[in-house]
Scaffold this active site. Sequence first.
Site, PDB file in Angstrom:
ATOM      1  N   CYS A   1       0.850  -1.192   0.000  1.00 39.76           N
ATOM      2  CA  CYS A   1       0.000   0.000   0.000  1.00 39.76           C
ATOM      3  C   CYS A   1       0.885   1.241   0.000  1.00 39.76           C
ATOM      4  CB  CYS A   1      -0.872  -0.042   1.269  1.00 39.76           C
ATOM      5  SG  CYS A   1      -1.895   1.411   1.553  1.00 39.76           S
ATOM      6  N   GLY A   2       0.359   2.324  -0.496  1.00 44.88           N
ATOM      7  CA  GLY A   2       1.089   3.587  -0.441  1.00 44.88           C
ATOM      8  C   GLY A   2       1.383   4.029   0.979  1.00 44.88           C
TER       9      GLY A   2
END
Length: 179
Positions: free
Chosen positions: A56-57
């Site tokens: 995930c970012g």
Amino acid sequence: MRKIFILMAMVLGNLVIAQNEQVIYDYQVEDISGKEFDLSSLKGKKVMIVNTASKCGFTPQYASLQKLYEQYKFDDFVIIGFPSNDFGNQEPGSNEEIEEFCQQNYGVDFPMMSKITVKGKDMHPLYKFLTQKKKNGFKDSEVKWNFQKYLIDENGKLVAVLESNKLPNDPEVINWISE
């Protein structure tokens, strides 16, 4: 007379709500190794619960979470990570793969739990508590993305819900831990 009746109804309604309220200590979960983890073992500690993902970012927040944990773990504070694959297939790995990723890339040694579902019809019971006011007595919320944070006070009560973009070392979090 009508005012007294309305007042009594309000008081009784609040008592019913209070009786339905739960605390985090009412739950048991499974740690990342598959062992039971009784959340009542956290009595007297402030707790940050975070739904995590490895792809995930927001995944770099693991570093900030680990640093925060190292800084405050001896001050009756703990972070608990709950891997979840509910958003964009960003946590596809097994518990073993997740544990290895967290340790190798971020040195995570705060408690990590087994992968769970944090939204929808298969939502884990703990997340039902965290997201439903009728259970937590604080507020209704929705897990919107990975790395959303729930702050639990030393009495096991939910006191804050922080969006994913709120960093673990945000002054609001540090002030809450330090109070």
